[in-house]
Design a protein around this motif. Structure first.
Motif, PDB file in Angstrom:
ATOM      1  N   THR A 246     -17.706  13.612 -36.141  1.00  0.00           N
ATOM      2  CA  THR A 246     -17.588  12.773 -34.943  1.00  0.00           C
ATOM      3  C   THR A 246     -18.445  11.508 -35.064  1.00  0.00           C
ATOM      4  OG1 THR A 246     -17.206  14.743 -33.591  1.00  0.00           O
ATOM      5  CG2 THR A 246     -17.850  12.731 -32.445  1.00  0.00           C
ATOM      6  N   ALA A 247     -19.652  11.669 -35.577  1.00  0.00           N
ATOM      7  CA  ALA A 247     -20.541  10.508 -35.710  1.00  0.00           C
ATOM      8  C   ALA A 247     -20.000   9.505 -36.724  1.00  0.00           C
ATOM      9  CB  ALA A 247     -21.942  10.973 -36.116  1.00  0.00           C
ATOM     10  N   ILE A 248     -19.434   9.981 -37.829  1.00  0.00           N
ATOM     11  CA  ILE A 248     -18.878   9.070 -38.834  1.00  0.00           C
ATOM     12  C   ILE A 248     -17.698   8.298 -38.261  1.00  0.00           C
ATOM     13  CG2 ILE A 248     -17.655   8.993 -41.038  1.00  0.00           C
ATOM     14  CD1 ILE A 248     -19.412  11.255 -42.005  1.00  0.00           C
ATOM     15  N   ILE A 249     -16.830   8.986 -37.527  1.00  0.00           N
ATOM     16  CA  ILE A 249     -15.676   8.312 -36.925  1.00  0.00           C
ATOM     17  C   ILE A 249     -16.130   7.289 -35.884  1.00  0.00           C
ATOM     18  CG2 ILE A 249     -13.656   8.680 -35.460  1.00  0.00           C
ATOM     19  CD1 ILE A 249     -13.177  11.288 -36.898  1.00  0.00           C
ATOM     20  N   THR A 250     -17.109   7.642 -35.066  1.00  0.00           N
ATOM     21  CA  THR A 250     -17.587   6.712 -34.041  1.00  0.00           C
ATOM     22  C   THR A 250     -18.225   5.478 -34.658  1.00  0.00           C
ATOM     23  OG1 THR A 250     -18.013   8.610 -32.591  1.00  0.00           O
ATOM     24  CG2 THR A 250     -19.009   6.508 -31.977  1.00  0.00           C
ATOM     25  N   GLU A 251     -19.051   5.696 -35.687  1.00  0.00           N
ATOM     26  CA  GLU A 251     -19.663   4.541 -36.360  1.00  0.00           C
ATOM     27  C   GLU A 251     -18.601   3.664 -37.017  1.00  0.00           C
ATOM     28  OE1 GLU A 251     -20.805   2.134 -39.532  1.00  0.00           O
ATOM     29  OE2 GLU A 251     -19.941   4.109 -39.971  1.00  0.00           O
ATOM     30  N   SER A 252     -17.591   4.282 -37.605  1.00  0.00           N
ATOM     31  CA  SER A 252     -16.517   3.505 -38.231  1.00  0.00           C
ATOM     32  C   SER A 252     -15.750   2.701 -37.189  1.00  0.00           C
ATOM     33  CB  SER A 252     -15.573   4.443 -38.986  1.00  0.00           C
ATOM     34  OG  SER A 252     -16.259   5.160 -39.987  1.00  0.00           O
ATOM     35  N   ALA A 253     -15.519   3.302 -36.016  1.00  0.00           N
ATOM     36  CA  ALA A 253     -14.813   2.586 -34.950  1.00  0.00           C
ATOM     37  C   ALA A 253     -15.631   1.402 -34.457  1.00  0.00           C
ATOM     38  CB  ALA A 253     -14.506   3.545 -33.799  1.00  0.00           C
ATOM     39  N   LEU A 254     -16.933   1.583 -34.269  1.00  0.00           N
ATOM     40  CA  LEU A 254     -17.780   0.479 -33.825  1.00  0.00           C
ATOM     41  C   LEU A 254     -17.834  -0.630 -34.874  1.00  0.00           C
ATOM     42  CD1 LEU A 254     -20.752   2.465 -32.225  1.00  0.00           C
ATOM     43  CD2 LEU A 254     -18.952   1.228 -31.027  1.00  0.00           C
ATOM     44  N   SER A 255     -17.969  -0.249 -36.145  1.00  0.00           N
ATOM     45  CA  SER A 255     -17.993  -1.259 -37.198  1.00  0.00           C
ATOM     46  C   SER A 255     -16.647  -1.956 -37.320  1.00  0.00           C
ATOM     47  CB  SER A 255     -18.373  -0.616 -38.540  1.00  0.00           C
ATOM     48  OG  SER A 255     -19.667  -0.058 -38.486  1.00  0.00           O
ATOM     49  N   PHE A 256     -15.558  -1.209 -37.116  1.00  0.00           N
ATOM     50  CA  PHE A 256     -14.228  -1.810 -37.181  1.00  0.00           C
ATOM     51  C   PHE A 256     -14.023  -2.831 -36.064  1.00  0.00           C
ATOM     52  CE2 PHE A 256      -9.659  -1.871 -36.235  1.00  0.00           C
ATOM     53  CZ  PHE A 256      -9.162  -2.207 -37.483  1.00  0.00           C
TER      54      PHE A 256
END
Length: 318
Positions: A246-256
């Motif tokens: 979940t944390a990896i997906i959230t960080e990827s979404a914010l960076s995206f």
């Protein structure tokens, strides 16, 4: 006069060597051995563990093996294809994509693990307190419901927009954004862990060994640390594995969305964001970071399934 019977002790005859009785007793089975044995039978969990450990190995030791600076520019080799010197090609500035994937993986995995630990600490603490102390159950569960009702993505965006510049000036552009993203993800992803742990604590605290500990005057803190926490370890471990994904997906979404780390500090989400405008020219710009995110999240989810089945007492020991 009654006859007196002599009660002479019976002579114990030792078993003959080599007989089944004389064989050495079987070693006592331990919980760790049972859990590991059951986990090995879960094919998805084993494959997920192999894939995840391979990704971690490449991310940690890959930069020393590959030896290419991810920020080094080489305009003559821009948008190059796959080759021996560039296993994943290059971007529009000639930077090695494989080196950027490895460097971005360090940041993404660090954010995932650190945010998971913060989320797990908050969720476990609130879940144990709400499940064990009846007076705290109502306020803590209403707080959990309040966080569950919040629109998380707009909340994340607002928090980052408000505190991003302040933390950048105080701790630097990379460290400040790292602390902000970890904190934001951690405080917005503990609710599921809290509810799961609370339910497990409500079941465990009615067991006989907990009641026996209370009857002899054991302190509440010792009961929680000695008897409650070890018996709710199964949902905590499962939440830990899923929390990384979940944390990896959230960080990827914010960076995206362009609200994560700066452009010169690569993460998998940032590489996706930078490669969107070059999808038609160089599709590999989005394929490789997207594949890294997908494999990592999928392997972590399979590990969580394997741990859940291995820690399930209804399955373990069959």
């Amino acid at each position: 006069m009654t006859d007196q019977v002599s009660m002479a002790p019976e002579r114990i005859i030792p078993p003959a060597p080599g007989s089944p009785v004389a064989a050495e007793p079987r070693k006592q089975r331990t919980l760790t051995a049972d859990v590991w044995r059951q986990f090995r039978q879960h094919k998805g969990g084993v494959i997920g563990a192999i894939v995840f450990l391979t990704i971690v190995f490449l991310v940690v030791f890959g930069p020393y093996i590959h030896g290419v600076d991810p920020s080094a520019l080489n305009v003559r080799e821009r948008n190059a294809g796959i080759s021996l010197s560039h296993p994943m090609g290059t971007d529009n500035l000639g930077r090695d994509t494989f080196a950027q994937i490895l460097a971005g993986g360090r940041t993404s995995l660090s954010v995932g693990v650190t945010a998971m630990m913060l989320s797990l600490l908050l969720g476990t603490t609130i879940g144990v307190l709400a499940g064990y102390f009846k007076k705290l159950e109502g306020p803590l569960m209403r707080l959990t419901d309040l966080f569950l009702a919040l629109p998380l993505l707009p909340l994340l965006l607002v928090i980052i927009m408000l505190f991003r510049d302040t933390l950048r000036r105080s701790f630097g552009p990379e460290t400040g954004i790292f602390m902000l993203i970890v904190f934001v993800i951690g405080i917005t992803s503990w609710m599921q862990t809290a509810r799961i742990v609370r339910g497990a604590v409500l079941s465990v605290k009615e067991q006989e060994f907990v009641l026996a500990a209370k009857s002899i005057g054991t302190r509440e803190r010792r009961i929680i640390t000695r008897h409650i926490l070890p018996n709710v370890l199964s949902p905590i471990m499962v939440s830990a594995t899923l929390g990384i994904a979940t944390a990896i997906i959230t960080e990827s979404a914010l960076s995206f969305l362009g609200l994560g780390f700066p452009s010169d500090y690569p993460t998998w989400g940032r590489l996706l964001f930078d490669g969107v405008n070059f999808m038609q020219i160089n599709p590999s710009r989005v394929i490789w970071p997207g594949l890294a995110i997908s494999l990592t999240v999928l392997s972590v989810n399979y590990i969580g399934d394997g741990i859940r089945d291995a820690l399930d007492p209804r399955i373990r020991g069959r």
